[in-house]
Every structure is written in C-alpha cells, then in structure tokens.
Design a protein around this motif. Structure first.
Motif, mmCIF file in Angstrom:
data_model
loop_
_atom_site.group_PDB
_atom_site.id
_atom_site.type_symbol
_atom_site.label_atom_id
_atom_site.label_comp_id
_atom_site.label_asym_id
_atom_site.label_seq_id
_atom_site.Cartn_x
_atom_site.Cartn_y
_atom_site.Cartn_z
ATOM 1 N N MET A 121 0.830 -1.215 0.000
ATOM 2 C CA MET A 121 0.000 0.000 0.000
ATOM 3 C C MET A 121 0.863 1.263 0.000
ATOM 4 O O MET A 121 0.494 2.268 -0.605
ATOM 5 N N ALA A 122 2.010 1.177 0.658
ATOM 6 C CA ALA A 122 2.944 2.323 0.640
ATOM 7 C C ALA A 122 3.510 2.511 -0.766
ATOM 8 O O ALA A 122 3.603 3.640 -1.260
ATOM 9 N N ALA A 123 3.849 1.404 -1.417
ATOM 10 C CA ALA A 123 4.376 1.465 -2.792
ATOM 11 C C ALA A 123 3.320 2.045 -3.735
ATOM 12 O O ALA A 123 3.621 2.863 -4.616
ATOM 13 N N ASP A 124 2.056 1.656 -3.521
ATOM 14 C CA ASP A 124 0.937 2.153 -4.325
ATOM 15 C C ASP A 124 0.812 3.675 -4.189
ATOM 16 O O ASP A 124 0.647 4.389 -5.181
ATOM 17 N N ARG A 125 0.880 4.170 -2.948
ATOM 18 C CA ARG A 125 0.790 5.635 -2.719
ATOM 19 C C ARG A 125 1.985 6.351 -3.337
ATOM 20 O O ARG A 125 1.856 7.453 -3.859
ATOM 21 N N TYR A 126 3.159 5.711 -3.281
ATOM 22 C CA TYR A 126 4.376 6.295 -3.836
ATOM 23 C C TYR A 126 4.208 6.524 -5.339
ATOM 24 O O TYR A 126 4.502 7.606 -5.853
ATOM 25 N N VAL A 127 3.705 5.501 -6.037
ATOM 26 C CA VAL A 127 3.490 5.618 -7.495
ATOM 27 C C VAL A 127 2.418 6.681 -7.777
ATOM 28 O O VAL A 127 2.563 7.496 -8.693
ATOM 29 N N ALA A 128 1.345 6.691 -6.973
ATOM 30 C CA ALA A 128 0.243 7.648 -7.176
ATOM 31 C C ALA A 128 0.706 9.094 -7.034
ATOM 32 O O ALA A 128 0.253 9.978 -7.764
ATOM 33 N N ILE A 129 1.618 9.344 -6.092
ATOM 34 C CA ILE A 129 2.084 10.721 -5.835
ATOM 35 C C ILE A 129 3.194 11.136 -6.807
ATOM 36 O O ILE A 129 3.219 12.250 -7.311
ATOM 37 N N PHE A 130 4.124 10.208 -7.092
ATOM 38 C CA PHE A 130 5.287 10.573 -7.914
ATOM 39 C C PHE A 130 5.078 10.352 -9.411
ATOM 40 O O PHE A 130 5.738 10.975 -10.223
ATOM 41 N N LYS A 131 4.180 9.445 -9.779
ATOM 42 C CA LYS A 131 3.918 9.186 -11.205
ATOM 43 C C LYS A 131 2.405 9.227 -11.464
ATOM 44 O O LYS A 131 1.830 8.235 -11.927
ATOM 45 N N PRO A 132 1.751 10.346 -11.154
ATOM 46 C CA PRO A 132 0.281 10.361 -11.265
ATOM 47 C C PRO A 132 -0.243 10.056 -12.665
ATOM 48 O O PRO A 132 -1.278 9.398 -12.802
ATOM 49 N N LEU A 133 0.481 10.464 -13.704
ATOM 50 C CA LEU A 133 -0.008 10.244 -15.071
ATOM 51 C C LEU A 133 0.159 8.788 -15.528
ATOM 52 O O LEU A 133 -0.640 8.267 -16.283
ATOM 53 N N GLN A 134 1.206 8.144 -15.015
ATOM 54 C CA GLN A 134 1.429 6.732 -15.395
ATOM 55 C C GLN A 134 0.855 5.757 -14.365
ATOM 56 O O GLN A 134 1.017 4.549 -14.506
ATOM 57 N N TYR A 135 0.189 6.307 -13.309
ATOM 58 C CA TYR A 135 -0.270 5.488 -12.179
ATOM 59 C C TYR A 135 -1.052 4.251 -12.599
ATOM 60 O O TYR A 135 -0.708 3.121 -12.247
ATOM 61 N N LEU A 136 -2.107 4.436 -13.395
ATOM 62 C CA LEU A 136 -2.957 3.292 -13.777
ATOM 63 C C LEU A 136 -2.261 2.331 -14.740
ATOM 64 O O LEU A 136 -2.623 1.160 -14.817
ATOM 65 N N THR A 137 -1.255 2.836 -15.458
ATOM 66 C CA THR A 137 -0.481 1.959 -16.346
ATOM 67 C C THR A 137 0.463 1.092 -15.513
ATOM 68 O O THR A 137 0.587 -0.113 -15.738
ATOM 69 N N VAL A 138 1.138 1.740 -14.540
ATOM 70 C CA VAL A 138 2.082 1.012 -13.673
ATOM 71 C C VAL A 138 1.324 0.030 -12.773
ATOM 72 O O VAL A 138 1.655 -1.151 -12.688
ATOM 73 N N MET A 139 0.272 0.542 -12.098
ATOM 74 C CA MET A 139 -0.495 -0.296 -11.167
ATOM 75 C C MET A 139 -1.690 -0.938 -11.889
ATOM 76 O O MET A 139 -2.846 -0.771 -11.490
ATOM 77 N N ASN A 140 -1.392 -1.672 -12.938
ATOM 78 C CA ASN A 140 -2.486 -2.324 -13.674
ATOM 79 C C ASN A 140 -2.965 -3.570 -12.919
ATOM 80 O O ASN A 140 -2.391 -3.957 -11.897
ATOM 81 N N ARG A 141 -4.014 -4.207 -13.453
ATOM 82 C CA ARG A 141 -4.633 -5.331 -12.751
ATOM 83 C C ARG A 141 -3.642 -6.464 -12.467
ATOM 84 O O ARG A 141 -3.618 -7.022 -11.364
ATOM 85 N N ALA A 142 -2.825 -6.794 -13.458
ATOM 86 C CA ALA A 142 -1.853 -7.899 -13.293
ATOM 87 C C ALA A 142 -0.842 -7.590 -12.195
ATOM 88 O O ALA A 142 -0.509 -8.451 -11.374
ATOM 89 N N VAL A 143 -0.373 -6.335 -12.160
ATOM 90 C CA VAL A 143 0.598 -5.918 -11.134
ATOM 91 C C VAL A 143 -0.045 -5.992 -9.750
ATOM 92 O O VAL A 143 0.542 -6.529 -8.800
ATOM 93 N N CYS A 144 -1.272 -5.475 -9.634
ATOM 94 C CA CYS A 144 -1.982 -5.485 -8.345
ATOM 95 C C CYS A 144 -2.182 -6.914 -7.834
ATOM 96 O O CYS A 144 -1.931 -7.197 -6.663
ATOM 97 N N LEU A 145 -2.636 -7.798 -8.726
ATOM 98 C CA LEU A 145 -2.829 -9.210 -8.352
ATOM 99 C C LEU A 145 -1.501 -9.850 -7.940
ATOM 100 O O LEU A 145 -1.437 -10.573 -6.941
ATOM 101 N N GLY A 146 -0.465 -9.546 -8.708
ATOM 102 C CA GLY A 146 0.878 -10.077 -8.414
ATOM 103 C C GLY A 146 1.367 -9.639 -7.044
ATOM 104 O O GLY A 146 1.937 -10.438 -6.293
ATOM 105 N N LEU A 147 1.121 -8.358 -6.700
ATOM 106 C CA LEU A 147 1.557 -7.830 -5.403
ATOM 107 C C LEU A 147 0.804 -8.488 -4.246
ATOM 108 O O LEU A 147 1.387 -8.770 -3.194
ATOM 109 N N VAL A 148 -0.489 -8.738 -4.445
ATOM 110 C CA VAL A 148 -1.292 -9.392 -3.386
ATOM 111 C C VAL A 148 -0.844 -10.850 -3.209
ATOM 112 O O VAL A 148 -0.639 -11.315 -2.086
ATOM 113 N N VAL A 149 -0.672 -11.555 -4.337
ATOM 114 C CA VAL A 149 -0.197 -12.951 -4.278
ATOM 115 C C VAL A 149 1.189 -12.995 -3.623
ATOM 116 O O VAL A 149 1.467 -13.853 -2.782
#
Length: 325
Positions: A121-149
């Motif tokens: 969750m900290a990494a997620d906030r980091y991407v959201a604040i520092f890369k707001p335009l690429q946020y949804l590209t970086v934190m896509n569904r596959a990445v999110c699932l991978g991080l939870v697994v």
C-alpha cells in the motif's frame, strides 16, 4: 531448559494456556468486551470489503489493497479471538500439540501477509504521488494481483520458516504457555534443549524483518508527505488524509509486533497486553482508521447502506402489497 532423556520419551501431547488467570467476574467481563470487539472487527472489515467490491467508484488499486487488508484483519482476528474467548469461559485451557502448531502457523501466515500488504500500500501511494499520469499503467490489474499474491507468499514463507524451526524440537514438559493463544516465543520456551541459536534465527526472521520494513515504510511516507506538501493541487487534502491513515495503520501494527518479536524471548508481564493489542484491537482499529479519514469510503458506505435500506423497503412493500391483494 535442559531435560533428561527419560523425559524426552514422553513428549508433550497438549499445551495448557495460562491466559489471564483473573477472578471469574473479571474473566466474564473480559469475555463480553472481547466478544463485542470481535463482532465490531467483523462488521467493520466486512463493510469495507463489501463496499470495495460492490461500489464501482472504488475499483482502483488503493481500494483493492484495502479490501485485501480488511480480509487479513477478519482472518487474523478469527484465528486468535475464538481461542481467547473460549479460554476466558473455561478453567482448563488446553490445546492439543498439533492444533497449537497449526494455530501458530496460521497466525504468522496471515500476520505476515498483512505486514507485506501494508508495504504494498505504501508502494501504491508512492506511485500515485510521484507518477500520477502513469499510475494506472504502472499499477495495472496484473501488477496489483501479483503484489497481493506476493504478500501472501511472503507471509507463507515467513510462517513456514518459523514452524520448520519449531517442529523438530523435543517438548517434554512443563507444557504451560504463559499466553492466551499459541505463539512462537512461548512454545520455544518449553522445548527441552538449549534453544538460544534457534531463538536468534527466529528473532532475525521475524523481529529484524519487522524493524527493516517499518523503517523503510516510515522513510517512504516521509518522502511522500514532503512531495504532497510541495504539490499545491486540489487533491492535496485527500492525498494527505490517505497517507496519514496509512501511517497510523502501520504504527499500530508494527510497534506492538516489534516489542514482542524483535528481542530475546524472555516473558514479560506486559507481553499479554501487547499481544491483545495487535491480535484483537488492531483488526478493529484498521477499519476505523481507514473509513474515518477517507471521504470517498464514507460516501461509498453511505451508498451501500442506502441501497440495502431501499432493498429492504421494496421487499417489505412487495410483501405488504401481496398480503392486501
């Protein structure tokens, strides 16, 4: 604790949990309090989980991780609280050896996943604040699932390591554990051989890992907060609020856990109180921290409640109409 060979031939088949050993009235009062806390834990976290799943406004990476965190809170509380409650009701609080080891494994498995999810969750906030335009590209569904697994895999490896170190040890008595549930420090203390080396491995596997992640998270959130202060955008208040909620969540989780696992396993009087805090109270505090500081979540919960009420009223109206017809 050194034991002789004749003792080792009679291994421990069950552990007796000392629990709180207060008067019956105090135990009944504690039972009522902890039962209420457990109900509130389930209610709060199920509300977060249901809201995050059913409300399309919340179908974002941040709420996906929050829903997973809520699930770990329910699971961790459900592993520990029933043992605590049954111990407060009965005088003989014994747990079979295998059940005790299984409980310890599940407790550390879910707890480990919880810790890694907080880092995610900290990494997620980091991407959201520092890369707001690429946020949804970086934190896509596959990445999110991978991080939870990955978080669950991390919890499994951490817990499996602890159990692999615990299981081969000889346990020949005494079989009393000075806690309200089975946990690594107490179980290790009743082994019949010198466990100082294993204790060192346990502390480095659990305690040092906790300290390292906690320090990294504090540094990350400090960097994030400095960046938020620099950005004078309309979303500043919301971003600050989210980060403060997450800092509160990591503090209430990490500080008590570090106090228990990042030191030699000597039994202190306050250990049970600290254990109660992070096993029973943290899961009920997390939903409060996240919902009270999150306008979006509060709005979504309001929508969920309104939808539920509308459904109940429609059902009632339909039955009432059918009855009159």
């Amino acid at each position: 604790m050194q034991g002789n060979h004749s003792n080792i031939t009679n291994p421990v088949t069950e552990f007796v949990l000392l629990g709180f050993n207060n008067s019956l009235k105090i135990q009944q009062f504690l039972f009522t309090v902890f039962f209420f806390v457990y109900l509130m834990t389930c209610l709060g976290n199920i509300t977060i989980l249901t809201t995050a799943i059913t409300d399309y406004h919340l179908h974002t990476p941040m709420y996906f991780f929050l829903a997973n965190l809520a699930f770990t809170d329910i699971a961790e509380s459900s592993v520990t609280t029933p043992i605590l409650l049954s111990g407060l009701l009965s005088q003989h609080k014994s747990v079979p050896f295998k059940e005790c080891i299984l409980h310890t494994f599940l407790f550390h498995f879910i707890g480990g996943a919880h810790i890694f999810l907080l880092a995610v969750m900290a990494a997620d906030r980091y991407v959201a604040i520092f890369k707001p335009l690429q946020y949804l590209t970086v934190m896509n569904r596959a990445v999110c699932l991978g991080l939870v697994v990955g978080s669950w895999a991390g919890g499994f490896i951490h817990s499996a390591t602890q159990i692999t170190l615990l299981l081969p040890l000889p346990y020949c008595g005494p079989n009393t554990l000075d806690n309200f549930h089975c946990d690594v420090p107490q179980v290790l203390k009743v082994a019949c051989i010198d466990t100082s080396l294993i204790e060192l491995l346990m502390v480095s596997n659990g305690g040092l890992l906790l300290i390292a992640i906690f320090v990294l998270l504090l540094i990350s959130y400090t960097v994030i907060l400095v960046q938020i202060r620099r950005q004078f955008t309309k979303g500043k208040h919301k971003a600050l609020s989210t980060c403060i909620a997450q800092i509160m969540a990591i503090s209430i989780t990490f500080i008590p856990a570090i106090l228990i696992y990042a030191r030699p396993f000597k039994i202190f009087a306050l250990d049970k109180v600290v254990s109660i805090f992070f096993t029973v109270l943290v899961p009920v505090l997390n939903p409060m921290v996240y919902t009270l500081r999150n306008t979006e979540m509060k709005k979504a919960i309001r929508r969920l409640v309104l939808r539920a009420l509308e459904g109940i009223l429609l059902t009632f109206h339909h039955h009432h109409f059918c009855y009159h017809v």
